[in-house]
Write an enzyme that holds these catalytic residues in place. Sequence first.
Site, PDB file in Angstrom:
ATOM      1  N   PHE A  18       1.669  -1.872  -0.323  1.00  0.00           N
ATOM      2  CA  PHE A  18       3.420  -2.049  -2.001  1.00  0.00           C
ATOM      3  C   PHE A  18       3.564  -0.282  -1.961  1.00  0.00           C
ATOM      4  CE2 PHE A  18       0.151  -4.381  -3.459  1.00  0.00           C
ATOM      5  CZ  PHE A  18       0.495  -5.664  -3.987  1.00  0.00           C
ATOM      6  N   VAL A  83      -3.324   3.661  13.133  1.00  0.00           N
ATOM      7  CA  VAL A  83      -2.802   5.726  13.220  1.00  0.00           C
ATOM      8  C   VAL A  83      -4.822   6.122  13.955  1.00  0.00           C
ATOM      9  CG1 VAL A  83      -2.368   7.829  12.254  1.00  0.00           C
ATOM     10  CG2 VAL A  83      -0.741   5.487  12.083  1.00  0.00           C
ATOM     11  N   GLU A 174     -12.791 -10.653 -12.166  1.00  0.00           N
ATOM     12  CA  GLU A 174     -12.532 -11.648 -12.440  1.00  0.00           C
ATOM     13  C   GLU A 174     -12.769 -13.430 -11.119  1.00  0.00           C
ATOM     14  OE1 GLU A 174      -8.125 -10.750 -12.525  1.00  0.00           O
ATOM     15  OE2 GLU A 174      -8.539  -9.792 -10.656  1.00  0.00           O
ATOM     16  N   ALA A 321      -1.022  -1.473  -8.005  1.00  0.00           N
ATOM     17  CA  ALA A 321       0.357  -1.672  -6.885  1.00  0.00           C
ATOM     18  C   ALA A 321       1.486  -0.421  -7.880  1.00  0.00           C
ATOM     19  CB  ALA A 321       0.248  -2.719  -7.164  1.00  0.00           C
TER      20      ALA A 321
HETATM   21  C1  LIG Z   1     -10.096  -7.247  -4.782  1.00  0.00           C
HETATM   22  C2  LIG Z   1      -8.149  -6.474  -5.588  1.00  0.00           C
HETATM   23  C3  LIG Z   1      -7.265  -6.604  -6.591  1.00  0.00           C
HETATM   24  C4  LIG Z   1      -6.544  -5.177  -7.219  1.00  0.00           C
HETATM   25  N1  LIG Z   1      -5.810  -6.150  -8.095  1.00  0.00           N
HETATM   26  C5  LIG Z   1      -5.102  -5.084  -8.522  1.00  0.00           C
HETATM   27  C6  LIG Z   1      -3.828  -5.798  -9.793  1.00  0.00           C
HETATM   28  O1  LIG Z   1      -4.409  -6.590 -10.352  1.00  0.00           O
HETATM   29  N2  LIG Z   1      -3.130  -5.132 -10.130  1.00  0.00           N
HETATM   30  C7  LIG Z   1      -2.777  -4.220  -9.781  1.00  0.00           C
HETATM   31  O2  LIG Z   1      -2.107  -3.476  -9.802  1.00  0.00           O
HETATM   32  N3  LIG Z   1      -3.364  -3.388  -8.555  1.00  0.00           N
HETATM   33  C8  LIG Z   1      -4.383  -4.439  -8.003  1.00  0.00           C
HETATM   34  N4  LIG Z   1      -5.373  -3.510  -7.238  1.00  0.00           N
HETATM   35  C9  LIG Z   1      -4.671  -2.188  -6.332  1.00  0.00           C
HETATM   36  C10 LIG Z   1      -3.702  -2.339  -5.447  1.00  0.00           C
HETATM   37  O3  LIG Z   1      -3.762  -3.243  -4.925  1.00  0.00           O
HETATM   38  C11 LIG Z   1      -3.632  -0.967  -5.151  1.00  0.00           C
HETATM   39  O4  LIG Z   1      -3.700  -0.040  -5.321  1.00  0.00           O
HETATM   40  C12 LIG Z   1      -2.010  -1.077  -3.789  1.00  0.00           C
HETATM   41  O5  LIG Z   1      -2.961  -1.861  -2.497  1.00  0.00           O
HETATM   42  C13 LIG Z   1      -1.837   0.260  -3.793  1.00  0.00           C
HETATM   43  O6  LIG Z   1      -0.602   0.498  -2.431  1.00  0.00           O
HETATM   44  P1  LIG Z   1      -1.023   1.377  -1.031  1.00  0.00           P
HETATM   45  O7  LIG Z   1       0.600   1.270  -0.813  1.00  0.00           O
HETATM   46  O8  LIG Z   1      -1.404   2.414  -1.898  1.00  0.00           O
HETATM   47  O9  LIG Z   1      -1.851   0.601  -0.450  1.00  0.00           O
HETATM   48  P2  LIG Z   1      -2.079  -1.223  -0.256  1.00  0.00           P
HETATM   49  O10 LIG Z   1      -1.345  -1.663  -0.173  1.00  0.00           O
HETATM   50  O11 LIG Z   1      -3.557  -1.204   0.428  1.00  0.00           O
HETATM   51  O12 LIG Z   1      -1.778  -1.041   1.392  1.00  0.00           O
HETATM   52  C14 LIG Z   1      -2.235  -0.313   2.888  1.00  0.00           C
HETATM   53  C15 LIG Z   1      -1.774  -0.726   3.852  1.00  0.00           C
HETATM   54  O13 LIG Z   1      -2.147   0.651   4.951  1.00  0.00           O
HETATM   55  C16 LIG Z   1      -2.640   0.173   6.430  1.00  0.00           C
HETATM   56  N5  LIG Z   1      -3.617   0.812   6.912  1.00  0.00           N
HETATM   57  C17 LIG Z   1      -4.139   1.829   6.779  1.00  0.00           C
HETATM   58  N6  LIG Z   1      -5.232   2.406   6.923  1.00  0.00           N
HETATM   59  C18 LIG Z   1      -4.002   2.619   8.491  1.00  0.00           C
HETATM   60  C19 LIG Z   1      -4.548   3.176   9.443  1.00  0.00           C
HETATM   61  N7  LIG Z   1      -4.980   3.710  10.115  1.00  0.00           N
HETATM   62  N8  LIG Z   1      -2.847   2.845  10.542  1.00  0.00           N
HETATM   63  C20 LIG Z   1      -1.665   1.863  10.029  1.00  0.00           C
HETATM   64  N9  LIG Z   1      -2.374   1.532   9.053  1.00  0.00           N
HETATM   65  C21 LIG Z   1      -3.052   1.355   8.062  1.00  0.00           C
HETATM   66  C22 LIG Z   1      -3.310  -1.367   5.392  1.00  0.00           C
HETATM   67  O14 LIG Z   1      -3.537  -1.509   6.826  1.00  0.00           O
HETATM   68  C23 LIG Z   1      -2.629  -1.686   4.634  1.00  0.00           C
HETATM   69  O15 LIG Z   1      -1.080  -2.331   5.185  1.00  0.00           O
HETATM   70  C24 LIG Z   1      -6.181  -4.279  -6.509  1.00  0.00           C
HETATM   71  C25 LIG Z   1      -7.138  -3.741  -5.092  1.00  0.00           C
HETATM   72  C26 LIG Z   1      -8.167  -5.151  -4.545  1.00  0.00           C
HETATM   73  C27 LIG Z   1      -8.564  -4.360  -3.011  1.00  0.00           C
END
Ligand SMILES: Cc1cc2nc3c(=O)[nH]c(=O)nc-3n(C[C@H](O)[C@H](O)[C@H](O)COP(=O)(O)OP(=O)(O)OC[C@H]3O[C@@H](n4cnc5c(N)ncnc54)[C@H](O)[C@@H]3O)c2cc1C
Length: 432
Positions: A18, A83, A174, A321
């Site tokens: 996100f 990475v 959920e 998110a």
């Molecule tokens: C089951 C579940 C339900 C959820 N429900 C909700 C909800 O209802 N509402 C809400 O707001 N939030 C929800 N969340 C939380 C939300 O999904 C996260 O807060 C959000 O995805 C965080 O975004 P981000 O960009 O930090 O990381 P992410 O969206 O997790 O993205 C991280 C990315 O980094 C990549 N990555 C990681 N390590 C490496 C590496 N070493 N090399 C290359 N790529 C890498 C991964 O492949 C991924 O694509 C939920 C989470 C889960 C697991």
Amino acid sequence: MNAPETKVPRVVIIGGGFGGIELAKSLKKAPVKVMMLDKHNYHTFQPLLYQVAMGAIPADSIGFPIRRIFTDQDNFRFFLADVQKINPESNTVTTDIGDIDYDYLVIATGSNTNFFGNKEIEHFAMPMKNIPEALNLRSLILQNLEKALVTKTYNEREALMTFVVVGGGPTGVELSGALAEMRQLILMKDYHGLKKQHMKVYLVEGKDKLLAAMSATASKKAKQYLSEKSVTIYNGVHVQSYDGYELKIDDGKVINTRNVFWAAGVKGEVPDGIPQQEITRGNRILTDNISRVNGFQNIFAIGDVAAMITPDMPNGLPGVAPAAIQQGQHLAKNLLHIIKGEPTLPFKYFDKGSLATIGRNQAVADLGKLHLYGFVAWLLWGVVHIMSLAGFNNKVGVFMTWSFNYLRRNSDNRLVVRYFNTETRMTDPEAK
Ligand SMILES: Cc1cc2nc3c(=O)[nH]c(=O)nc-3n(C[C@H](O)[C@H](O)[C@H](O)COP(=O)(O)OP(=O)(O)OC[C@H]3O[C@@H](n4cnc5c(N)ncnc54)[C@H](O)[C@@H]3O)c2cc1C
């Protein structure tokens, strides 16, 4: 005489979640080269992972190809790369496809399941943080119901049909609600011979209430809805151990089960190379109020992996998110200020509210001082999730699937396409 060439700075973003996606989009018109690295070639909509696990929607509908998001963005490049290490001294990152240079680096790697150091639980309990893991859950649930049909012993059948969800946050609520609904609506339609009363659903939560981050109304209603669905809720207790057969709780209870789903916590997914003193509780990277990693000029962290501790937010931002999205948008503006040598602007989080669904017609919603529950909250939950999915096809597809599922009280995605090997705890393509 030719004017001296000015170098276009390269912003490397690790992670197409996100935060990373929003940052890259917001840099579309900026005078920078944007390079995104992710170990998956798709973005995952994690809030609907539990629906994939329950066979309610197809797995593809919550993923979207990262390249497809940026088809029209000329300054964007994507590489499928894992990475492994950040090298601040040389402004490079080490990946499985080689070393990559950056002028500015943004760590947006999200979080992973936290088993709090318990290796046995990590081995036997099922996490649900990405699409492959959600598919593992789907396979295990369906495989164990198949086994329950043919097993001869009462104890073994009881264990195969006992489902324990650990963690009473939105994901745990959920998932346990969906399992209870499956028992109610699907079990006896699909598995002639299995009885509803044989399938047990437990929800175990360490705090004394469910949905602890939400309002008292949301917490109370969630508990009421789950109890009405005959989910057994244990609050204020902790799982001590699980050896694949017996789950032991610290109040002495023992549950005989082959299905333990772990939704009890997350920890930041920090690549190597960040000094240990900059990593805080929950394995998150400490940043200042413009997302800059403490101690570095050109390294930033956003989303779940970051801990932006401010007087307003002493525990950092919530791991949701909208926080990652807003940080991505804000960092894009600040990167431009930094490049132009202008003053930066501190980040301010706008809390849009929280939602969780418990099942058909049942959800809870906190929107500032307004607390909704029941059908209205459930409709709102549906609209928000459809609108937030990436891609028009996914939005329409999930809407249609949900509509048919709702009308027929059934779904079509209960497939074991990747057999889950309960011995190795891995997907087994060879197994039937
Ligand atoms: C089951 C579940 C339900 C959820 N429900 C909700 C909800 O209802 N509402 C809400 O707001 N939030 C929800 N969340 C939380 C939300 O999904 C996260 O807060 C959000 O995805 C965080 O975004 P981000 O960009 O930090 O990381 P992410 O969206 O997790 O993205 C991280 C990315 O980094 C990549 N990555 C990681 N390590 C490496 C590496 N070493 N090399 C290359 N790529 C890498 C991964 O492949 C991924 O694509 C939920 C989470 C889960 C697991």
